[in-house]
Design an enzyme around this catalytic site. Structure first.
Site, PDB file in Angstrom:
ATOM      1  N   LYS A   1       0.844  -1.187   0.000  1.00 34.94           N
ATOM      2  CA  LYS A   1       0.000   0.000   0.000  1.00 34.94           C
ATOM      3  C   LYS A   1       0.882   1.241   0.000  1.00 34.94           C
ATOM      4  O   LYS A   1       1.892   1.295   0.720  1.00 34.94           O
ATOM      5  CB  LYS A   1      -0.905  -0.030   1.231  1.00 34.94           C
ATOM      6  CG  LYS A   1      -1.892   1.120   1.359  1.00 34.94           C
ATOM      7  CD  LYS A   1      -2.745   0.920   2.605  1.00 34.94           C
ATOM      8  CE  LYS A   1      -3.711   2.057   2.855  1.00 34.94           C
ATOM      9  NZ  LYS A   1      -4.529   1.830   4.070  1.00 34.94           N
TER      10      LYS A   1
ATOM     11  N   SER B   1      -9.101   2.751   3.296  1.00 32.57           N
ATOM     12  CA  SER B   1      -8.173   3.322   2.333  1.00 32.57           C
ATOM     13  C   SER B   1      -7.305   2.281   1.628  1.00 32.57           C
ATOM     14  O   SER B   1      -6.470   2.634   0.788  1.00 32.57           O
ATOM     15  CB  SER B   1      -7.275   4.325   3.066  1.00 32.57           C
ATOM     16  OG  SER B   1      -6.536   3.684   4.098  1.00 32.57           O
TER      17      SER B   1
ATOM     18  N   SER C   1      -9.722   0.169   7.629  1.00 30.78           N
ATOM     19  CA  SER C   1      -9.192   0.341   6.270  1.00 30.78           C
ATOM     20  C   SER C   1      -8.641  -0.925   5.647  1.00 30.78           C
ATOM     21  O   SER C   1      -8.334  -0.940   4.453  1.00 30.78           O
ATOM     22  CB  SER C   1      -8.109   1.427   6.253  1.00 30.78           C
ATOM     23  OG  SER C   1      -8.686   2.701   6.419  1.00 30.78           O
TER      24      SER C   1
END
Length: 486
Positions: A84, A159, A183
């Site tokens: 990520k 996210s 997330s």
């Protein structure tokens, strides 16, 4: 819009349908090389990323060099993965989902990424995220919308939306993700993959100072196609001095959980019920757990003032974001900030600068108090069960960084209303993909346990995976996506 099925399988499908554990076993047995695994993943990414937009950056040549020379023989020897874009990895871009960081390259990693390297993982790029991980969808202005593999018109959540889309579509079998209130678990629910959040402080440092209040609710882990990959990922990244190291995945699988007392609830932290699909998923999961001989009892769920906690988290996020931007771009002129940062981020910074310095300590205390209050929910049960997110994947554009502040805040409170308690309390928690709607959209079921009971949750996850396997659905999705014409 959905994807059309109707062609023969392609050469890379047998590999992309395997989880990371199986891919590593092939490498260790000499049946496939790390380069072959990598080439299959790159082929897959090049075919699918134009439609899904799950990668913010690629580093294929560096990954090829590592696959040739340094994949090692660890638990994930030679397995391709993605990180990520909120975590630094040496030599790769660190964009943080923001135009502010365009072109920045990380000079070093962290103890966390060093552990991933030691496990043999081959990092071939970064996945998309909202700016600084702030918004509950992955539609940042710097990279554009990330699309849900089950329906390209819908969001992946946020996210960690890029990671969830990449794993669900078969680009890689497992991908790094992070969770500050849901997330990992939210995108896992919306994309139909397994998403686990470890106990607070269980994993190695990813570079965030431990004394920052936001660090207490932030967890690093992964999204995966299988439970065993997630368990192994935690084994290789947990701190070396953790009192009771997680058993190996094979041992967790071989030892099902004892008969558990599972408390289930439908009302979220704000007193709202989930949508119809999430209610149906919860009911089906209750029935499944009953069939596995667990005792299911209705409970109220974690009791804390959701609005006070949400306001405290909002203030901490605002102050942390403001300080981070000041650190990353000292002296940034107002016009430059407006050009680089998203409207919501600018609103957060403006809010932070209007707060008194004492608010930082007050908000941290309110977050800690909410976590302490939530602990009572596990006094009479061993596991809590609820929806992960109270709705299915929503249309792209429903929530975006240029939406009005109150729209974004309402969405955050709604989408994290079930997952936030585990973050506040420091519990391990997981979203398990056990339900699909008639339209083919996945809905996760959320389980949480006391701090340190990660092994218990994994035992339960293995039991659920065996009783209601979801990998066939992901394999079918892989074939559907493979047949799509770019």
């Amino acid at each position: 819009m959905t994807l059309d099925l109707g062609c023969n399988s392609i050469d890379d499908l047998p590999l992309v349908e395997l989880d990371a554990t199986a891919q590593a076993e092939l490498v260790r047995a000499g049946r496939v090389t790390p380069e072959e695994l990598l080439d299959a993943a790159i082929t897959r990414i090049k075919r699918l990323n134009p439609a899904l937009n799950a990668l913010s950056a690629s580093a294929f040549e560096a990954a090829r060099e590592r696959a040739r020379t340094n994949a090692g023989d660890g638990a994930f020897a030679g397995v391709p993965t993605l990180l990520k874009d909120l975590i630094a990895y040496p030599g790769q871009p660190l964009g943080l989902g923001s135009r502010l960081m365009s072109g920045q390259i990380a000079p070093a990693g962290s103890p966390y990424t060093e552990a991933l390297d030691a496990a043999g993982l081959v990092v071939l790029g970064k996945t998309t995220t909202s700016e600084f991980g702030l918004v509950g969808t992955t539609e940042p202005l710097v990279t554009g919308k990330t699309r849900n593999p089950w329906d390209l018109s819908r969001s992946t959540g946020g996210s960690s939306g890029g990671a969830a889309a990449a794993v669900a579509s078969g680009m890689v079998p497992v991908a790094h993700a992070s969770d500050g209130g849901g997330s990992i678990r939210g995108p896992a629910s919306l994309c139909g993959v397994f998403g686990f959040k470890p106990t607070r402080w269980r994993t190695r440092s990813a570079g965030l100072p431990k004394d920052m209040p936001i660090a207490a609710i932030l967890s690093e882990h992964c999204v995966s196609r299988s439970v065993r990959d997630s368990a192994t990922w935690l084994r290789v990244t947990e701190t070396e001095d953790w009192a009771e190291p997680l058993p190996e995945a094979a041992d967790l699988f071989a030892n099902p959980p004892r008969k558990l007392r599972i408390g289930f609830y439908g009302l979220d932290a704000f007193g709202n019920l989930p949508d119809e699909a999430a209610r149906a998923a919860l009911e089906q999961t209750i029935t499944l757990c009953h069939s596995l001989d667990h005792t299911l009892v209705p409970v109220e769920g974690p009791l804390f003032d959701g609005r006070v906690a949400a306001h405290a988290v909002y203030d901490i996020m605002a102050m942390t974001t403001s300080a981070m931007v000041d650190y990353l771009a000292p002296g940034l002129a107002p016009d430059a900030a407006i050009a680089c940062l998203e409207p919501y981020t600018l609103t957060l910074i403006e809010h932070a600068r209007a707060l008194p310095p004492s608010r930082f300590v007050e908000a941290a205390a309110e977050i800690a108090a909410a976590g302490d209050m939530a602990q009572a929910a596990l006094d009479d049960v061993e596991v809590l069960l609820s929806p992960t997110i109270p709705f299915t994947a929503f249309p792209l554009g429903t929530i975006s960084p240029d939406c009005p502040l109150q729209v974004i805040r309402r969405h955050f409170e709604r989408s994290a209303a079930y997952t936030a308690a585990a973050s506040l309390a420091g519990w391990p928690a997981m979203s398990v993909p056990l339900f699909w709607t008639e339209e083919g959209l996945p809905v996760g079921s959320h389980f949480a346990a006391r701090a340190g009971e990660d092994a218990l949750l994994f035992q339960l996850a293995f039991q659920l995976e065996n009783a209601a396997p979801w990998l066939p659905r992901l394999s079918a999705l892989s074939r559907t996506l493979a047949c799509r014409k770019s």
